[in-house]
Design a protein around this motif. Structure first.
Motif, mmCIF file in Angstrom:
data_model
loop_
_atom_site.group_PDB
_atom_site.id
_atom_site.type_symbol
_atom_site.label_atom_id
_atom_site.label_comp_id
_atom_site.label_asym_id
_atom_site.label_seq_id
_atom_site.Cartn_x
_atom_site.Cartn_y
_atom_site.Cartn_z
ATOM 1 N N LEU A 137 -12.754 5.500 51.465
ATOM 2 C CA LEU A 137 -14.041 5.292 51.796
ATOM 3 C C LEU A 137 -14.950 5.545 50.286
ATOM 4 O O LEU A 137 -14.628 6.810 49.733
ATOM 5 C CB LEU A 137 -14.364 6.385 52.687
ATOM 6 C CG LEU A 137 -16.268 6.101 52.875
ATOM 7 C CD1 LEU A 137 -16.348 4.854 53.871
ATOM 8 C CD2 LEU A 137 -16.672 7.353 53.756
ATOM 9 N N ASP A 138 -15.587 4.571 49.765
ATOM 10 C CA ASP A 138 -16.294 4.543 48.512
ATOM 11 C C ASP A 138 -15.347 4.819 47.385
ATOM 12 O O ASP A 138 -15.596 5.936 46.515
ATOM 13 C CB ASP A 138 -17.416 5.483 48.617
ATOM 14 C CG ASP A 138 -18.750 4.975 49.375
ATOM 15 O OD1 ASP A 138 -18.886 3.560 49.338
ATOM 16 O OD2 ASP A 138 -19.368 5.579 50.276
ATOM 17 N N ARG A 182 -16.813 -4.046 53.974
ATOM 18 C CA ARG A 182 -18.074 -4.212 53.230
ATOM 19 C C ARG A 182 -19.203 -3.277 53.746
ATOM 20 O O ARG A 182 -19.636 -3.244 54.811
ATOM 21 C CB ARG A 182 -18.480 -5.552 52.745
ATOM 22 C CG ARG A 182 -17.305 -6.205 52.000
ATOM 23 C CD ARG A 182 -17.970 -7.419 51.247
ATOM 24 N NE ARG A 182 -18.405 -7.067 50.084
ATOM 25 C CZ ARG A 182 -18.876 -7.851 48.951
ATOM 26 N NH1 ARG A 182 -18.099 -8.895 48.947
ATOM 27 N NH2 ARG A 182 -19.313 -7.602 47.800
ATOM 28 N N ASP A 183 -20.202 -2.861 52.813
ATOM 29 C CA ASP A 183 -21.192 -1.949 53.265
ATOM 30 C C ASP A 183 -22.145 -2.777 54.117
ATOM 31 O O ASP A 183 -22.434 -4.115 53.754
ATOM 32 C CB ASP A 183 -21.963 -1.511 51.717
ATOM 33 C CG ASP A 183 -22.990 -0.647 52.189
ATOM 34 O OD1 ASP A 183 -22.992 -0.047 53.093
ATOM 35 O OD2 ASP A 183 -23.727 -0.422 51.295
ATOM 36 N N GLU A 225 -22.002 7.820 55.724
ATOM 37 C CA GLU A 225 -21.820 6.490 55.107
ATOM 38 C C GLU A 225 -21.098 5.309 56.113
ATOM 39 O O GLU A 225 -21.500 4.103 55.923
ATOM 40 C CB GLU A 225 -20.558 6.664 54.214
ATOM 41 C CG GLU A 225 -21.035 7.670 52.965
ATOM 42 C CD GLU A 225 -22.313 6.890 52.421
ATOM 43 O OE1 GLU A 225 -22.344 5.772 52.008
ATOM 44 O OE2 GLU A 225 -23.013 7.703 51.889
ATOM 45 N N VAL A 226 -20.347 5.886 57.204
ATOM 46 C CA VAL A 226 -19.874 4.731 58.102
ATOM 47 C C VAL A 226 -19.868 5.467 59.559
ATOM 48 O O VAL A 226 -19.454 6.984 59.633
ATOM 49 C CB VAL A 226 -18.509 4.393 57.779
ATOM 50 C CG1 VAL A 226 -17.380 5.758 57.256
ATOM 51 C CG2 VAL A 226 -17.797 3.290 58.627
ATOM 52 N N THR A 252 -22.598 0.778 58.064
ATOM 53 C CA THR A 252 -21.499 0.419 58.226
ATOM 54 C C THR A 252 -20.657 0.982 59.561
ATOM 55 O O THR A 252 -20.834 1.988 59.756
ATOM 56 C CB THR A 252 -20.551 0.659 57.062
ATOM 57 O OG1 THR A 252 -21.244 0.176 55.761
ATOM 58 C CG2 THR A 252 -19.425 -0.208 57.119
ATOM 59 N N LYS A 293 -16.202 -1.006 51.083
ATOM 60 C CA LYS A 293 -16.996 0.384 51.509
ATOM 61 C C LYS A 293 -15.742 1.092 51.825
ATOM 62 O O LYS A 293 -15.454 2.413 51.534
ATOM 63 C CB LYS A 293 -17.964 0.221 52.654
ATOM 64 C CG LYS A 293 -18.751 1.319 52.951
ATOM 65 C CD LYS A 293 -19.822 1.836 52.265
ATOM 66 C CE LYS A 293 -20.489 3.087 52.434
ATOM 67 N NZ LYS A 293 -21.381 3.526 51.674
#
Lengths: 274, 280
Positions: free
Chosen positions: A81-82, A46-47, A169-170, A202, A18
């Motif tokens: 990120l991604d 990781r995610d 996302e995080v 995450t 991730k």
């Protein structure tokens, strides 16, 4: 139940991570006055990981967070990120600060709705989302209050709700509970665990408290200062434990001791250096 | 974190029981100070069966001051009503103040936001700051004539830099964390300015404005020193030439009242608009 060492830089291929931190370093200043805040480090997250970075002040943990948040740029290496290179602050990375980052001129609802508004959503949508996350952190009755009318613990909940409302996302958390009293902190730590289980976010969590890291994390990165570097990394099962008394179990204490010994092995060198 | 309550997270903030009582007590003390001042003034100027210690030529009695005020209200001063004198002074004062805020605040904000603007504008402003602005009055008279413009400019001369510089400093002291928080919530440059930097600077801007009110009143007196035959400060200066101390005192009290009233007005606006001031 215990902690076991793992290689945090090669946990998975960068393409599967991730958050992929590769060879990232940070040097402040130049020439004779240059200060190495962070020696090159690799870290794959990781995610769905709950990763705690733990270490004393000056170990580079906050530098690392600032680099991931995009508040600062690395001297070397890359953060993705991604798969997307990070080049500045962005709404896909929600940040929760220690304190003093709430907007005192907005009430709780406006604070929490700020993210959706800033990313182009209508007031109605923003308020609806804000109310949902405020309910998640138990502040639905305080929406009209101003931050300065709330206790320190409630202010931090507002900060967490504000970061969550953007559905990032995080989540990047910079010692969010360091300024709180012990009881408030313990209560909130339990809530954070629940929140993480429910949302599957995450999380990159910075702390100087080994206990906090053991209680929360699925992965713990231990850093040490002068120069800031990764000292060791552990997988931990305590963070996902269902046992409410896990923090006072013998295994927990043994794990804490293991990390303390790891960090204090540095101490004699430090004394000599001074 | 002085305004938060510790212990139970949901307990209501309760002010300590002794507080309202103490505040009332303090009010009486303040009231007492003014009563004693007024009493000694009245006694020293012969209010009562005794002879005045201070001659009315130097200090008229409170009763005479009130009487003078009523007379001025009725008959005006030197061909103009008291309202006209107050009006023209207020016009000079508020025009200067208005333009200082309307131009000084945005300039200060720009200086705070942008290094280049600061490099261009700040040094000249800082350079003229130490010059006593009253000394510039003769120059302003030559440049801008003897009309109201030169008076408005001499009032603005010290007020403008104070307002601009305080706005600049307010912007520069906005917490970096709050800006970072906004950026990581997806705010662009304009949103960061309009919803973070501007509101966070307002308390500092208000302070600058309130500080400059008393300076502006002082400059009003300087502005009406010469080249005019109207205005409340001019009234005081002219009356002094005739040793009409009672008129001088009425004029001074009116100016004090104007300054006090404006300060209260901005204080009221401040508590209404920037309720978060000092609560970080």
């Amino acid at each position: 139940m215990q902690i076991e060492p793992y290689e945090c830089g090669t946990r998975c291929a960068p393409s599967e991570a991730k958050l992929a931190i590769e060879g990232v370093s940070k040097i402040y200043g130049a020439g004779a006055e240059a200060v190495v805040a962070l020696t090159p480090m690799d870290l794959m997250v990781r995610d769905g990981d709950f990763l705690c970075v733990v270490g004393p002040s000056g170990c580079g943990k906050t530098t690392l967070l600032n680099l991931v948040a995009g508040f600062d740029t690395p001297t070397g290496g890359s953060i993705r990120l991604d798969g997307q290179e990070i080049s500045g602050p962005g709404a896909e990375r929600g940040v929760v600060f220690q304190q003093g980052a709430l907007f005192n001129w907005m009430n709780v609802l406006e604070n929490v709705a700020f993210g959706p508004r800033a990313t182009g959503h209508s007031v109605a949508v923003a308020h609806e989302r804000a109310l949902r996350t405020l309910q998640m952190v138990g502040l639905e009755d305080f929406v009209q209050k101003y931050p300065y009318q709330l206790s320190g613990g409630m202010q931090q909940r507002v900060g967490i709700a504000r970061a969550l409302t953007n559905d990032p996302e995080v989540l990047l958390m910079d010692e969010p509970f360091a300024a709180l009293d012990q009881q408030t902190r313990e209560g909130l730590l339990g809530e954070i665990r629940d929140l993480w289980k429910r949302t599957g976010k995450t999380i990159l969590w910075i702390t100087h408290s080994i206990e906090e890291a053991l209680f929360l994390a699925t992965h713990i990165v231990v850093m040490s200062p002068r120069p800031g570097r990764v000292r060791a990394a552990f997988r931990s099962e305590f963070g996902t434990s269902e046992d409410p008394m896990v923090a006072v179990s013998p295994e927990f204490v043994a794990a804490k001791r293991q990390i303390i010994e790891l960090l204090s092995a540095e101490a004699p060198k430090e004394v000599l250096a001074q | 974190m002085t305004d938060t309550y510790s212990g139970s997270e949901t307990a209501a903030l309760s002010p300590s029981g002794a507080r309202p009582k103490k505040r009332l007590h303090d009010r009486w003390l303040t009231f007492g100070t003014f009563a004693v001042l007024l009493g000694s003034w009245a006694a020293a100027t012969g209010t009562g069966p005794w002879e005045p210690i201070i001659s009315p030529l130097f200090l008229p009695s409170p009763a005479l001051v009130v009487q003078t005020f009523l007379q001025l209200w009725e008959n005006g001063f030197q061909g103009k009503s008291l309202g006209d004198h107050i009006g023209i002074s207020l016009y000079r004062f508020s025009t200067a103040f208005f333009f200082c805020i309307v131009l000084g605040v945005p300039l200060g904000l720009l200086m705070g936001m942008n290094k280049r603007v600061r490099a261009i504008v700040e040094p000249p402003i800082q350079a003229i700051r130490p010059i006593p602005k009253i000394a510039l009055l003769p120059l302003f008279l030559i440049w801008f004539g003897i009309g109201n413009l030169s008076k408005i400019i001499v009032i603005s001369a010290p007020v403008f830099p104070i307002i601009a510089i305080s706005a600049m400093q307010a912007v520069r002291s906005v917490s970096e964390k709050k800006i970072q928080a906004a950026q990581s919530l997806g705010a662009g440059r304009w949103t960061v300015f309009s919803r973070i930097v501007l509101p966070a600077s307002l308390p500092g801007i208000f302070t600058g404005i309130r500080v400059s009110i008393s300076i502006a009143v002082t400059m009003l007196v300087a502005a009406e020193l010469t080249a005019t035959s109207e205005g409340i400060a001019w009234m005081a200066l002219t009356a002094a030439e005739f040793l009409a101390t009672n008129i001088v005192i009425v004029a001074v009290l009116i100016m004090a009242l104007i300054g006090f009233g404006l300060d209260r007005l901005f204080w009221f606006l401040e508590t209404r608009i920037v309720h978060w001031s000092g609560k970080d």
